[in-house]
Design a protein around this motif. Structure first.
Motif, PDB file in Angstrom:
ATOM      1  N   SER A  18      12.374   7.397   3.135  1.00  0.00           N
ATOM      2  CA  SER A  18      11.683   6.401   2.307  1.00  0.00           C
ATOM      3  C   SER A  18      12.334   5.019   2.384  1.00  0.00           C
ATOM      4  N   THR A  21      10.587   1.880   3.901  1.00  0.00           N
ATOM      5  CA  THR A  21       9.530   1.098   3.246  1.00  0.00           C
ATOM      6  C   THR A  21      10.093  -0.210   2.689  1.00  0.00           C
ATOM      7  N   LEU A  24       8.356  -3.669   2.068  1.00  0.00           N
ATOM      8  CA  LEU A  24       7.392  -3.861   0.976  1.00  0.00           C
ATOM      9  C   LEU A  24       7.976  -4.680  -0.168  1.00  0.00           C
ATOM     10  N   SER A 140       8.767   7.651   5.630  1.00  0.00           N
ATOM     11  CA  SER A 140       8.489   6.213   5.549  1.00  0.00           C
ATOM     12  C   SER A 140       7.003   5.951   5.369  1.00  0.00           C
ATOM     13  N   LYS A 144       5.346   4.832   1.741  1.00  0.00           N
ATOM     14  CA  LYS A 144       4.656   3.536   1.784  1.00  0.00           C
ATOM     15  C   LYS A 144       3.520   3.528   0.761  1.00  0.00           C
ATOM     16  N   ASN A 147       5.038   3.919  -2.928  1.00  0.00           N
ATOM     17  CA  ASN A 147       5.639   2.682  -3.440  1.00  0.00           C
ATOM     18  C   ASN A 147       4.614   1.568  -3.617  1.00  0.00           C
ATOM     19  N   TRP A 163      10.965   5.282  -7.746  1.00  0.00           N
ATOM     20  CA  TRP A 163      11.320   5.641  -6.370  1.00  0.00           C
ATOM     21  C   TRP A 163      12.651   6.394  -6.366  1.00  0.00           C
TER      22      TRP A 163
END
Length: 389
Positions: A18, A21, A24, A140, A144, A147, A163
């Motif tokens: 993760s 990401t 973002l 990931s 995405k 999140n 998260w």
């Protein structure tokens, strides 16, 4: 027992993936801290380097505390790092929490759990690497959407909290399912465990440094091009924003395809030959960027080749290192080589700054890729009883 370890590894790897990401959050953190986006993005470079350093020492942590305890600790640290990031009020705190701490947690869990799982399946090393590292890549993609939804409904700070809770819970659950792989016996017909090198013995062989250079080169080319793909499309290829932005999806699919295809292929042919194939793909991609007209098709194919090579090499390399230096010390031996991931993540940007732009950097990368291809075609598996060259 090994099936539960595989399931736990996949769960933990999904959560650990993760961290990719991170882009973002660049814009939101830049607004919150009132700093340029580039300064926020640099935290991911710190994360990558910290991840690589943690990976290099995770084997010693496993030897002392066991895979379950270290994985649980990594999950707790990951959650704590993201919780602290939600309260970040300045750049230094951002680099410490989202860079060093988050990267260290991720690296501690990533390589150790994957290597431990591979040692449980000596007869299917490539396939197991593909499953574990494929889960990391899927993390990931999955996070995405998680999140993005959290950002939309909960805001920036709360997203980091949620998260952290979700990722920590998954890593901890995965760790509870894992068991330390047994040492491979010297009379096993499925492994070359009678050829197990300690890290010191491995580093005394030229093959270790050849594999390290190849790995660093692939990581540098992949991480650099993937990290600035949209900018390459707009500034170098003179393509529209929409076309350049769609490169993210092309890269994600090619990256995952490389992990799965080359991982499975590595159980059927010599793994060093699979790496040679990956290097040829990356050379083709860089060649397209340098020597062809940058149409949308050529741009996507070039990025796809580079992402395919990067994903496949990352997947095959743990098993390749075990072919050369044995399974029992895989986490430590591959951990040292994996430092090239962190170095490569920064080196591409440094070369671009030193030589001035995309084209010059592509020429440097092309030269290193050709050198790496030659090394992959000539390197031979070392024998423990021979003297170092």
């Amino acid at each position: 027992m090994r099936i539960l370890t595989l399931v736990g590894t996949i769960i933990a790897q999904f959560a650990l993936g993760s961290v990719y990401t991170w882009s973002l959050f660049n814009a939101g953190l830049a607004d919150k801290l009132n700093i340029p986006v580039d300064n926020v993005a640099f935290s991911f470079g710190i994360l990558s380097l910290s991840l690589a350093v943690a990976s290099s020492i995770s084997g010693k942590l496993q030897e002392r505390f066991g895979v379950t305890r270290v994985t649980i600790a990594a999950g707790v640290m990951m959650g704590a790092a993201l919780l602290l990031t939600s309260h970040t009020s300045n750049t230094a705190m951002l680099y410490l929490c989202a860079g060093f701490l988050l990267g260290f947690a991720d690296g501690t869990g990533y390589l150790m759990t994957m290597s431990n799982c591979v040692r449980w399946f000596p007869e299917r090393k490539g396939t197991i690497s593909a499953l574990a590292i494929g889960a990391y890549g899927l993390g990931s993609l999955g996070f995405k959407y998680i999140n993005l939804a959290l950002l939309e409904h909960s805001g920036l700070s709360q997203t980091f909290v949620f998260w952290g809770v979700i990722a920590a819970a998954l890593v901890i659950v995965g760790g509870l399912l894992m068991t330390d792989a047994p040492m491979q016996s010297s009379n096993s017909t499925q492994t070359n465990s009678d050829n197990d090198f300690s890290l010191r013995q491995a580093m005394s062989r030229p093959q270790f440094w050849m594999l390290a250079v190849i790995f660093l080169t692939v990581c540098m080319s992949g991480l650099y091009v993937i990290g600035v793909a949209k900018d390459i499309g707009e500034q170098y290829a003179n393509l529209s924003f929409a076309i350049a932005a769609n490169a993210v999806a092309v890269i994600a699919m090619a990256n995952l395809g490389g992990r799965l295809m080359l991982g499975v292929l590595s159980d059927k042919i010599a793994r060093i030959r699979v790496v040679s194939i990956a290097l040829l793909a990356s050379i083709a991609g860089i060649g397209l960027l340098l020597f062809t007209e940058m149409t949308m098709t050529n741009f996507y194919i070039a990025l796809g080749c580079i992402a395919f090579s990067f994903g496949g090499t990352i997947t095959v390399y743990p098993s390749l290192v075990s072919d050369f230096f044995g399974l029992n010390n895989l986490t430590k031996n591959y951990g040292a080589i994996y430092l090239g991931f962190g170095i490569g993540s920064l080196l591409g940007s440094l070369i671009a700054a030193a030589f001035g732009g995309f084209a010059a950097t592509f020429y440097v990368i092309l030269g290193l890729l050709v050198l790496s291809l030659l090394m992959s075609l000539t390197v031979k598996t070392p024998q423990l009883h021979t003297q170092a060259a």
